[in-house]
Design an enzyme around this catalytic site. Structure first.
Site, PDB file in Angstrom:
ATOM      1  N   HIS A 124     138.308  -9.671  60.885  1.00  0.00           N
ATOM      2  CA  HIS A 124     139.179  -9.589  59.704  1.00  0.00           C
ATOM      3  C   HIS A 124     138.647  -8.541  58.726  1.00  0.00           C
ATOM      4  O   HIS A 124     139.397  -7.674  58.245  1.00  0.00           O
ATOM      5  CB  HIS A 124     139.247 -10.971  59.040  1.00  0.00           C
ATOM      6  CG  HIS A 124     140.035 -11.004  57.762  1.00  0.00           C
ATOM      7  ND1 HIS A 124     141.333 -11.459  57.694  1.00  0.00           N
ATOM      8  CD2 HIS A 124     139.702 -10.637  56.496  1.00  0.00           C
ATOM      9  CE1 HIS A 124     141.764 -11.367  56.452  1.00  0.00           C
ATOM     10  NE2 HIS A 124     140.786 -10.880  55.702  1.00  0.00           N
ATOM     11  N   GLU A 125     137.355  -8.599  58.436  1.00  0.00           N
ATOM     12  CA  GLU A 125     136.767  -7.660  57.483  1.00  0.00           C
ATOM     13  C   GLU A 125     136.670  -6.249  58.066  1.00  0.00           C
ATOM     14  O   GLU A 125     136.807  -5.257  57.347  1.00  0.00           O
ATOM     15  CB  GLU A 125     135.384  -8.148  57.032  1.00  0.00           C
ATOM     16  CG  GLU A 125     135.385  -9.501  56.341  1.00  0.00           C
ATOM     17  CD  GLU A 125     136.281  -9.540  55.107  1.00  0.00           C
ATOM     18  OE1 GLU A 125     136.514  -8.468  54.492  1.00  0.00           O
ATOM     19  OE2 GLU A 125     136.777 -10.630  54.781  1.00  0.00           O
ATOM     20  N   ASP A 184     144.987  -7.911  52.948  1.00  0.00           N
ATOM     21  CA  ASP A 184     145.212  -9.332  53.209  1.00  0.00           C
ATOM     22  C   ASP A 184     146.701  -9.662  53.192  1.00  0.00           C
ATOM     23  O   ASP A 184     147.483  -9.077  52.433  1.00  0.00           O
ATOM     24  CB  ASP A 184     144.496 -10.183  52.155  1.00  0.00           C
ATOM     25  CG  ASP A 184     142.985 -10.157  52.331  1.00  0.00           C
ATOM     26  OD1 ASP A 184     142.532 -10.139  53.486  1.00  0.00           O
ATOM     27  OD2 ASP A 184     142.275 -10.137  51.314  1.00  0.00           O
ATOM     28  N   HIS A 240     139.751  -4.349  57.473  1.00  0.00           N
ATOM     29  CA  HIS A 240     139.766  -3.802  56.110  1.00  0.00           C
ATOM     30  C   HIS A 240     138.953  -2.522  56.041  1.00  0.00           C
ATOM     31  O   HIS A 240     139.412  -1.500  55.532  1.00  0.00           O
ATOM     32  CB  HIS A 240     139.147  -4.810  55.126  1.00  0.00           C
ATOM     33  CG  HIS A 240     139.988  -6.003  54.827  1.00  0.00           C
ATOM     34  ND1 HIS A 240     141.320  -5.920  54.490  1.00  0.00           N
ATOM     35  CD2 HIS A 240     139.676  -7.327  54.781  1.00  0.00           C
ATOM     36  CE1 HIS A 240     141.789  -7.132  54.256  1.00  0.00           C
ATOM     37  NE2 HIS A 240     140.809  -8.007  54.434  1.00  0.00           N
TER      38      HIS A 240
END
Length: 943
Positions: free
Chosen positions: A164-165, A175, A168
């Site tokens: 998830h990170e 998000d 980014h």
């Protein structure tokens, strides 16, 4: 064409040739994370020196990345995985079975592991300061997140969180949840939960347990105490950017699963594009293809590296060019300051110099006392040679000889290279530099320094600086002040509070005030430099009115410096200094003030200045950033000013803003930004940032900026609600700032080519509007946005073009043919002013809108976008796309609010009671008539 412009391309061609020849080494030598054959190489994870030694931390990091690699491989359709990772161990950890670092440092890490410095909370997050599709700065994990297995209930497994990170950080997606807007009204006028995809299911939960939706929504407002709890078992496979913790979630939202209506940051920042669309548009996916077969990639390999002794060598130009424009004097003043104040204790320092040949001036000497510092200062050059030619490679060769005498190799060492000369043979030492394992910080003096000097820094991960030939510039000292040990220990580093310089007339004075706030004060130093033979008259007042005079300062007539060290902790408050020019001619007087943290438990306020790209071609603007924070908390409402010094011409000052408009992507994240495009000529530019903060306004943000992995409050399993432990707050205590604070930092240098001679044509359009919002008020639509400028975010645009559509595809792909909104009476305001514009979409839309396929489209949703134009009809890029619900048509079935439901229930009940009463009355009346008829009939029979 100038000689420099001719030589530049030739030198660049030589460098490119060498880089291609050495490309196999680049992924491992200062080039950051590289993607090769579907695998990421060079990912650097750094543990902060303040983190206590714990071997479990290393084990859990390895497990996290290994899990993340396979999860990422499947999520990207067999496209990418993690091949090799380096973990930077703090020098404070005692285990000694680690390899020595080369060019790795905490400041270069892609992932940092550190605490919040006193705050509570363990949200993993990524600092994103640029727009959609752009790389972030770093991923941050707390040690507790990596060690406490109980947290996986709320965040999901660590490997999933890392993916998830990573999305980014690497691909610039955002998000897909929104804690501030947990629900919204969709195009069918239904109330929906903010999520992606919409197939993820759950139930509303009130204070006493599960409840129907209408119990949580009153007059279309979410009732306090209500939440939406997701089912632990799902069929939905997306999305990782929404809720990576769900076991069924194994992919990113794509065109078929993306929820374009959800009010989340992904839709806002990426104009309603899906995460997968942004990811597949990245350079990683343009240069790689899915792996064949069905086999999984190999698990990642890990290297544990640790810094050894800190080793620095100054490599200084002493050619005749250094005699021009006081270059040698500025070098002496800055190098003395660095050796006496900046370089940390126990560091090994050596000095080399060069003209056409190299020379060792001082072998490595460890700094253990002030006398060691003075000894090294005595080896600084005091004169220049008669030779005009320079051999930078010869100087670097001597520098490597100096540092290699400690351990046989230059691994982990730092070179501070200062030169004003051009070296056409600089490319010859490129292989040596790349293989040395040393980091090279370069400082270019004047306009004649080698055009490719900065390549040495770029390839080794070093910093780049430029010092113009401006008498009152303090850029040389600023550059040396910026160079730190790279350990990440902010409590040991010097903080620059003041840096100023002025050309002062005879018998005139330079007077100013510098603020020493309560987060700094230890080891405070005031440095005064001048040009003439004798020092100026110095008067310094501390906050209590105590005076310090010139004779209280330690003076060096050779280097023309005067320094005052404040013992203990300097008094917080305003320190006022006055420098009187007692010389008979105009001279440049300069002041530098530095300090260290006053409390090991309270991090000092800091500023880090940088640019998006350090080399660009006209007319592309430079994006200037300044990250102002205390620990990891953003500092808001600061006055941040950038000063840009060109090779020739006057410096340009620019106010940086944290308003979420123009160059500033996210509001109130502590990163102040602005476009710079006032290019005087081709060449190098120096950047410095000043920060001042008033004590009368709020300082710290209440939350950490960046994109956070979602913490799930609980799940429902087989109808049973299982709540997780409450998420720890990352709030902070507001400290009293009685005096405000001031900070200064060099932002290094950047270079620009292709700047036309003479007046520039108008090639700068208004900047893209990135904060357009749309809100329906009854039957009208109110738009708001921040006004762009005539040129990017400066000046005043001429007009706006607003268009809308009931089709997202229309507004995205065919803006020119979307419905035009009448803005003839709307004149743009000055850049930075908030614009508000209200209109009626009913009046503007006459009938259903036709789609490209000829069909009509019915929707209760409207999409709006805007672009600005300047006086020469240059148009900005299309804004972000805003959306809102249209007015409710008479034949629609809106979602009932709770009050409406109650009213309808009461009316229905009353109606039913009325009907029952009517039936009873009618029945009773009928029975009575029948009885009377029966009696009459019986009486007749008797007669």
């Amino acid at each position: 064409m100038t000689q420099r412009s001719i030589a530049g391309p030739i030198c660049n061609l030589k460098f490119v040739t060498l880089l291609v020849a050495l490309s196999s080494e680049l992924p491992f030598l200062g080039a950051g994370v590289q993607l090769q054959d579907n695998g990421y190489n060079g990912l650097l994870i750094a543990i902060n020196p303040q983190v206590p030694e714990n071997q479990n931390l290393i084990s859990n990091i390895k497990e996290m990345i290994t899990e993340a690699s396979f999860y990422l491989f499947n999520a990207t359709k067999r496209r990418v995985f993690f091949r090799n990772i380096k973990i930077l161990i703090p020098a404070t950890w005692k285990a000694n079975n680690y390899s020595k670092i080369k060019q790795e440092s905490y400041e270069k890490a892609n992932v940092i592991v550190t605490d919040w410095y006193g705050a509570h909370g363990d949200d993993p997050y990524t600092l994103q300061y640029r727009g959609c599709g752009k790389e972030g700065k770093y991923i941050h994990f707390t040690p507790n997140f990596l060690l406490n297995d109980n947290l996986t209930a709320g965040y999901g497994s660590r490997g999933r969180v890392f993916v998830h990170e990573w999305a980014h950080l690497r691909w610039g997606v955002f998000d897909e949840y929104n804690n501030d807007k947990p629900f919204y009204i969709n195009g069918q006028n239904q109330i929906k939960v903010t999520r992606c995809s919409s197939d993820i299911t759950g139930i509303f939960v009130c204070e006493k347990g599960p409840c129907p939706q209408e119990n949580c929504i009153i007059s279309k407002l979410f009732k306090e105490g209500c939440t939406f709890i997701y089912n632990s078992t799902q069929n939905a496979t997306a999305s990782i950017m929404f809720m990576q913790s769900l076991s069924s979630v194994v992919e990113f939202c794509n065109a078929s699963t993306h929820n374009q209506e959800a009010p989340n940051l992904q839709n806002q920042m990426c104009s309603l594009r899906s995460a997968w669309d942004v990811i597949t548009d990245s350079a990683d996916f343009h240069h790689s293809f899915p792996m064949n077969g069905t086999e999984l990639p190999p698990p990642p390999t890990f290297s544990l590296v640790q810094a050894g002794d800190k080793v620095v060598c100054l490599v200084l130009d002493v050619s005749s060019k250094m005699a021009e424009a006081d270059r040698l004097l500025q070098l002496q003043q800055a190098a003395e300051f660095y050796l006496m104040q900046i370089v940390e204790i126990h560091t090994f320092v050596g000095i080399a110099s060069f003209d056409s040949k190299g020379e060792i001036r001082a072998q490595l000497h460890q700094i253990n006392s002030n006398d060691d510092r003075k000894l090294l200062v005595s080896y600084l050059p005091t004169t220049v040679s008669a030779k005009t030619d320079v051999s930078i490679c010869s100087g670097l060769k001597k520098g490597f000889e100096v540092v290699e005498k400690l351990n046989g190799k230059a691994y982990g060492s730092v070179m501070i290279l200062v030169t004003s000369g051009d070296d056409k043979l600089l490319g010859n030492c490129l292989p040596t530099v790349l293989s040395s394992g040393s980091t090279i910080h370069s400082i270019a003096l004047g306009s004649s320094a080698a055009p490719n000097l900065e390549e040495l820094s770029r390839l080794t991960g070093g910093l780049k600086f430029f010092v113009p030939d401006i008498s009152n510039s303090n850029s040389m000292i600023d550059a040396f002040s910026r160079i730190s040990s790279g350990t990440g220990d902010i409590f040991q580093q010097r903080i620059q509070l003041e840096s100023t310089g002025e050309n002062v007339k005879p018998h005139h004075q330079l007077k100013n005030t510098v603020t020493v706030d309560n987060t700094v004060g230890n080891d405070t130093m005031f440095l005064v430099t001048w040009q003439a033979s004798g020092p100026p008259e110095i008067i310094l007042f501390d906050p209590d009115g105590r005076k310090y005079y010139t004779n209280n300062f330690i003076t060096s007539l050779t280097f023309r410096t005067a320094s005052l060290w404040i013992p203990g902790t300097a008094k917080p408050g305003h320190w006022t200094y006055t420098l009187n020019n007692t010389h008979h001619s105009l001279q440049a007087l300069k002041v530098t003030v530095t300090s260290r943290a006053s409390n090991s438990a309270v991090p000092p306020a800091t500023v880090e200045a940088f640019v998006e790209r350090d080399s660009l071609h006209f007319p592309h603007p430079v994006m200037i950033y300044a990250n102002v924070k205390q620990g990891f908390y953003p500092i808001l409402n600061a006055t941040v000013t950038a000063t840009v010094e060109p090779e020739t011409g006057d410096p340009v000052t620019l106010r940086l803003l944290d308003d979420g408009a123009g160059a500033d992507v996210i509001k109130n994240d502590g990163i102040y930004s602005r476009y710079f495009f006032s290019f005087a000529a081709n060449g190098r530019y120096s950047l410095k940032v000043h920060v001042n903060h008033s004590p009368s306004i709020s300082t710290l943000a209440h939350s950490i900026p960046g994109s956070h992995a979602m913490y799930v409050p609980g799940y429902t399993t087989n109808g049973n609600i299982q709540m997780n432990a409450p998420r720890k707050s990352v709030g902070r205590n507001e400290e009293e700032r009685k005096w405000g604070f001031s900070r200064v930092s060099s932002g290094g240098s950047f270079s620009v080519l292709g700047v036309p001679a003479g007046p520039h044509p108008d090639v700068f359009p208004p900047c893209k509007i990135i904060d357009l919002e749309a809100v329906r008020v009854e039957e009208e639509l109110t738009l708001s946005w921040t006004a762009p400028g005539e040129d990017f975010d400066q000046g005043q645009a001429t007009s706006y073009e607003i268009r809308m559509s009931k089709s997202l595809q229309n507004i995205q792909d065919d803006f020119n043919n979307a419905i035009l909104v009448n803005t003839s009476k709307r004149n743009p305001q000055q850049a930075g002013i908030r614009e508000i514009f209200t209109f009626s979409p009913q009046i503007s839309t006459n009938g259903p809108e036709h789609q490209p396929n000829g069909e009509t489209h019915e929707s209760h949703r409207i999409y709006v976008a805007i672009r600005a134009m300047d006086r020469n009809s240059l148009k900005s890029a299309l804004s972000n796309i805003a959306q809102a619900s249209l007015f409710i048509p008479p034949n629609s079935d809106p979602v009932p609010a709770r009050d409406d439901l109650i009213l309808k229930g009461v009316l229905t009940a009353m109606g039913l009671i009325g009907i029952i009463c009517l039936i009873i009355v009618v029945t009773h009346h009928t029975l009575n008539r029948k009885k009377r008829a029966d009696k009459k009939e019986n009486g007749t029979k008797l007669l």
